[in-house]
Design a protein around this motif. Structure first.
Motif, PDB file in Angstrom:
ATOM      1  N   LYS A   1      62.608  52.208   5.924  1.00 48.50           N
ATOM      2  CA  LYS A   1      63.372  51.311   5.051  1.00 48.50           C
ATOM      3  C   LYS A   1      64.784  51.144   5.582  1.00 48.50           C
ATOM      4  CE  LYS A   1      64.410  50.400   0.181  1.00 48.50           C
ATOM      5  NZ  LYS A   1      63.724  49.088   0.201  1.00 48.50           N
TER       6      LYS A   1
ATOM      7  N   CYS B   1      61.971  48.073   8.534  1.00 56.21           N
ATOM      8  CA  CYS B   1      60.612  47.809   9.016  1.00 56.21           C
ATOM      9  C   CYS B   1      59.600  48.625   8.206  1.00 56.21           C
ATOM     10  CB  CYS B   1      60.501  48.089  10.516  1.00 56.21           C
ATOM     11  SG  CYS B   1      60.915  49.773  10.993  1.00 56.21           S
ATOM     12  N   GLU B   2      59.877  48.794   6.906  1.00 53.31           N
ATOM     13  CA  GLU B   2      58.966  49.577   6.058  1.00 53.31           C
ATOM     14  C   GLU B   2      57.620  48.906   5.851  1.00 53.31           C
ATOM     15  OE1 GLU B   2      61.789  47.538   2.989  1.00 53.31           O
ATOM     16  OE2 GLU B   2      61.807  48.192   5.078  1.00 53.31           O
ATOM     17  N   GLU B   3      57.528  47.607   6.220  1.00 56.46           N
ATOM     18  CA  GLU B   3      56.242  46.920   6.058  1.00 56.46           C
ATOM     19  C   GLU B   3      55.143  47.577   6.887  1.00 56.46           C
ATOM     20  OE1 GLU B   3      58.285  44.994   9.528  1.00 56.46           O
ATOM     21  OE2 GLU B   3      58.873  45.503   7.475  1.00 56.46           O
ATOM     22  N   ASN B   4      55.511  48.233   7.986  1.00 53.64           N
ATOM     23  CA  ASN B   4      54.503  48.873   8.840  1.00 53.64           C
ATOM     24  C   ASN B   4      53.797  50.017   8.121  1.00 53.64           C
ATOM     25  OD1 ASN B   4      54.873  47.210  11.076  1.00 53.64           O
ATOM     26  ND2 ASN B   4      56.545  48.453  11.865  1.00 53.64           N
TER      27      ASN B   4
ATOM     28  N   GLU C   1      53.820  50.577   4.895  1.00 52.93           N
ATOM     29  CA  GLU C   1      53.196  50.057   3.671  1.00 52.93           C
ATOM     30  C   GLU C   1      51.836  49.424   3.983  1.00 52.93           C
ATOM     31  OE1 GLU C   1      55.835  47.593   1.428  1.00 52.93           O
ATOM     32  OE2 GLU C   1      57.391  49.133   1.328  1.00 52.93           O
ATOM     33  N   PHE C   2      51.768  48.708   5.105  1.00 52.48           N
ATOM     34  CA  PHE C   2      50.494  48.127   5.522  1.00 52.48           C
ATOM     35  C   PHE C   2      49.495  49.223   5.854  1.00 52.48           C
ATOM     36  CE2 PHE C   2      47.802  46.767   9.157  1.00 52.48           C
ATOM     37  CZ  PHE C   2      47.017  45.843   8.494  1.00 52.48           C
TER      38      PHE C   2
ATOM     39  N   ASP D   1      49.918  39.677   1.535  1.00 53.76           N
ATOM     40  CA  ASP D   1      51.165  40.449   1.605  1.00 53.76           C
ATOM     41  C   ASP D   1      51.649  40.708   3.030  1.00 53.76           C
ATOM     42  OD1 ASP D   1      51.259  40.597  -1.133  1.00 53.76           O
ATOM     43  OD2 ASP D   1      50.569  42.676  -1.273  1.00 53.76           O
ATOM     44  N   PHE D   2      50.699  40.911   3.949  1.00 59.25           N
ATOM     45  CA  PHE D   2      51.077  41.404   5.282  1.00 59.25           C
ATOM     46  C   PHE D   2      50.650  40.540   6.471  1.00 59.25           C
ATOM     47  CE2 PHE D   2      50.528  45.157   2.535  1.00 59.25           C
ATOM     48  CZ  PHE D   2      51.758  45.788   2.681  1.00 59.25           C
TER      49      PHE D   2
ATOM     50  N   LYS E   1      55.759  40.559   3.598  1.00 61.47           N
ATOM     51  CA  LYS E   1      55.910  41.783   4.394  1.00 61.47           C
ATOM     52  C   LYS E   1      55.157  41.631   5.719  1.00 61.47           C
ATOM     53  CE  LYS E   1      55.916  44.533   0.144  1.00 61.47           C
ATOM     54  NZ  LYS E   1      55.221  45.616  -0.596  1.00 61.47           N
ATOM     55  N   GLU E   2      55.279  40.482   6.329  1.00 57.36           N
ATOM     56  CA  GLU E   2      54.497  40.163   7.533  1.00 57.36           C
ATOM     57  C   GLU E   2      54.684  41.199   8.637  1.00 57.36           C
ATOM     58  OE1 GLU E   2      53.682  36.369  10.544  1.00 57.36           O
ATOM     59  OE2 GLU E   2      55.353  36.335   9.126  1.00 57.36           O
ATOM     60  N   ILE E   3      53.561  41.686   9.144  1.00 58.23           N
ATOM     61  CA  ILE E   3      53.598  42.674  10.222  1.00 58.23           C
ATOM     62  C   ILE E   3      53.496  41.971  11.575  1.00 58.23           C
ATOM     63  CG2 ILE E   3      52.675  44.597   8.873  1.00 58.23           C
ATOM     64  CD1 ILE E   3      49.905  43.954  10.106  1.00 58.23           C
TER      65      ILE E   3
END
Length: 224
Positions: free
Chosen positions: A115, A119-122, A124-125, A151-152, A159-161
């Motif tokens: 966070k 890059c917390e989306e990684n 979270e995914f 979402d990803f 939160k696109e990865i």
């Protein structure tokens, strides 16, 4: 005699210049020392601020983990997983990325770190995929697959990865008849990104280094 007077004047001037230079050098040395002390103090303040910020984020993730778990109130025995780890336990996280992810406190700490790097989306995914693979109901599987995609995965997702276009296309086709392997390739890609990039930086972070020390973070934070 006149020559002798000139020599005396020159000697006096040299002596005065030497004293002046000494005095100036002393002031410069004191000035440098003060600047050095000020810089050290500033570094200390920054370090305490970073650790304090980490603690705030970490408590948020630990609280969320606790609230989302399905533990019954009576099962207090498992709550130890949310306690601050010993330095020895924290040091184990540096042996393998999986060691970090398998520890609830370590996972929360890593999420807090990501966070801070935006890059917390990684993670979270990755967590969403772990939950997805445990889903038994076909109906829920399809619903979760679409949510993960929205979402990803899809373009401009909140939160696109960072995965390639071909993998995205394959996922878009597979979620129509969702199976537990829909996101396997993307999850492996994200895991690799975290293991090779974010994980080494986490191990070098101030927060992790403090966890590996004997002095509790709370004592450092209270110095602010």
């Amino acid at each position: 005699r006149a020559g002798g007077g000139g020599s005396a004047v020159a000697d006096a001037m040299q002596s005065a210049l030497f004293v002046a230079l000494q005095h100036h050098g002393g002031r410069m040395e004191r000035g440098d020392r003060r600047r050095s002390e000020a810089e050290e103090a500033e570094k200390g303040r920054m370090k305490r601020t970073i650790i304090k910020d980490w603690k705030t984020r970490l408590s948020y993730f630990l609280q969320n983990s606790s609230n989302s778990s399905k533990m019954k109130p009576k099962k207090v025995g498992k709550h130890h997983t949310y306690f601050r780890p010993s330095p020895e336990e924290a040091q184990l996280w540096s042996e393998a990325f999986d060691e970090l992810l398998a520890n609830k406190y370590g996972l929360a700490a890593f999420r807090a770190f990501l966070k801070s790097e935006f890059c917390e989306e990684n993670i979270e995914f990755w967590l969403a995929c772990e939950d997805f693979k445990k889903t038994k109901s076909p109906q829920k599987l399809t619903l979760k697959a679409k949510k993960i995609y929205n979402d990803f995965i899809e373009k401009e997702a909140p939160k696109e990865i960072n995965i390639d276009f071909q993998t995205k296309n394959t996922i878009a086709q597979n979620i129509q008849e969702a199976t537990h392997t829909c996101f396997s390739a993307a999850q492996k890609r994200v895991y690799s990104l975290m293991e090779n990039n974010s994980y080494p930086r986490f191990l070098e972070s101030e927060f992790y280094q403090e966890l590996c020390k004997k002095t509790p973070i709370t004592r450092v934070a209270q110095g602010t």
